[in-house]
Write a protein that holds these residues in place. Structure first.
Motif, PDB file in Angstrom:
ATOM      1  N   ALA A 104       0.837  -1.207   0.000  1.00  0.00           N
ATOM      2  CA  ALA A 104       0.000   0.000   0.000  1.00  0.00           C
ATOM      3  C   ALA A 104       0.868   1.253   0.000  1.00  0.00           C
ATOM      4  CB  ALA A 104      -0.936  -0.003   1.206  1.00  0.00           C
ATOM      5  N   CYS A 130     -11.054   7.569  -5.026  1.00  0.00           N
ATOM      6  CA  CYS A 130     -10.120   6.448  -4.859  1.00  0.00           C
ATOM      7  C   CYS A 130     -10.889   5.142  -4.996  1.00  0.00           C
ATOM      8  CB  CYS A 130      -9.483   6.445  -3.472  1.00  0.00           C
ATOM      9  SG  CYS A 130      -8.414   7.815  -3.112  1.00  0.00           S
ATOM     10  N   TYR A 187      -9.965   1.111  -4.187  1.00  0.00           N
ATOM     11  CA  TYR A 187      -9.006   0.189  -3.602  1.00  0.00           C
ATOM     12  C   TYR A 187      -9.460  -1.224  -3.923  1.00  0.00           C
ATOM     13  CZ  TYR A 187      -8.395   4.377  -0.721  1.00  0.00           C
ATOM     14  OH  TYR A 187      -8.216   5.660  -0.285  1.00  0.00           O
ATOM     15  N   LEU A 203      -4.042   4.325   4.631  1.00  0.00           N
ATOM     16  CA  LEU A 203      -4.896   5.154   3.780  1.00  0.00           C
ATOM     17  C   LEU A 203      -5.389   6.374   4.544  1.00  0.00           C
ATOM     18  CD1 LEU A 203      -6.944   2.279   2.107  1.00  0.00           C
ATOM     19  CD2 LEU A 203      -4.940   3.493   1.184  1.00  0.00           C
ATOM     20  N   MET A 229     -13.827   0.251  -1.712  1.00  0.00           N
ATOM     21  CA  MET A 229     -12.878  -0.849  -1.547  1.00  0.00           C
ATOM     22  C   MET A 229     -13.582  -2.132  -1.960  1.00  0.00           C
ATOM     23  SD  MET A 229     -10.587  -2.039   1.731  1.00  0.00           S
ATOM     24  CE  MET A 229      -9.427  -0.676   1.575  1.00  0.00           C
ATOM     25  N   ILE A 265      -4.475   0.344  -6.200  1.00  0.00           N
ATOM     26  CA  ILE A 265      -5.158   1.608  -5.917  1.00  0.00           C
ATOM     27  C   ILE A 265      -5.252   2.417  -7.201  1.00  0.00           C
ATOM     28  CG2 ILE A 265      -5.130   3.764  -4.585  1.00  0.00           C
ATOM     29  CD1 ILE A 265      -3.428   2.282  -2.477  1.00  0.00           C
TER      30      ILE A 265
END
Length: 134
Positions: free
Chosen positions: A59, A83, A85, A100, A113, A127
């Motif tokens: 990450a 974003c 993920y 994050l 996510m 990402i």
């Protein structure tokens, strides 16, 4: 990071130098006007083409690559508005949330996510971000 000189004046393509970019036919990022679209970025250290095992380290590498690409394109992390993920195990969420949060806690972009498979077994997180220059 290098800019592709063959692009039109209003569109710039940014490369991180990853061999995946030419092999798969994509750019690390595309800048169009005040927008910057950064492709899904995995945890490789592109200088050495090595992948750390821990999802936390992956990450951090993702964020380092994304920050460098945004900087080259004339953007900052604070310009990120979206974003996405992708993680390979739901248990990884609790491991990457603090990382994050450290990067995006003040920015607070819209985010999603997803738990899914990635294209290489060593990849544990990917990402993707979209930035809007203010």
């Amino acid at each position: 990071m290098t800019q592709d000189a063959s692009t039109a004046a209003s569109r710039r393509r940014i490369s991180s130098g990853s061999p995946f970019e030419s092999a798969a036919g994509y750019s690390r990022a595309v800048v169009e006007g005040n927008w910057c679209f950064v492709s899904g970025t995995t945890g490789y250290d592109y200088a050495t083409m090595t992948m750390p095992e821990a999802v936390e380290d992956q990450a951090r590498n993702c964020l380092k690559t994304i920050a460098a690409v945004l900087h080259e394109a004339g953007f900052a992390l604070s310009d990120i508005v979206r974003c996405r993920y992708y993680i390979t195990e739901s248990s990884s969420a609790d491991l990457v949330f603090p990382i994050l949060g450290e990067a995006f806690g003040e920015i607070r972009p819209a985010a999603t996510m997803v738990v899914c498979g990635l294209i290489r077994p060593e990849m544990r997180i990917e990402i993707e971000v979209t930035a809007l220059r203010r």
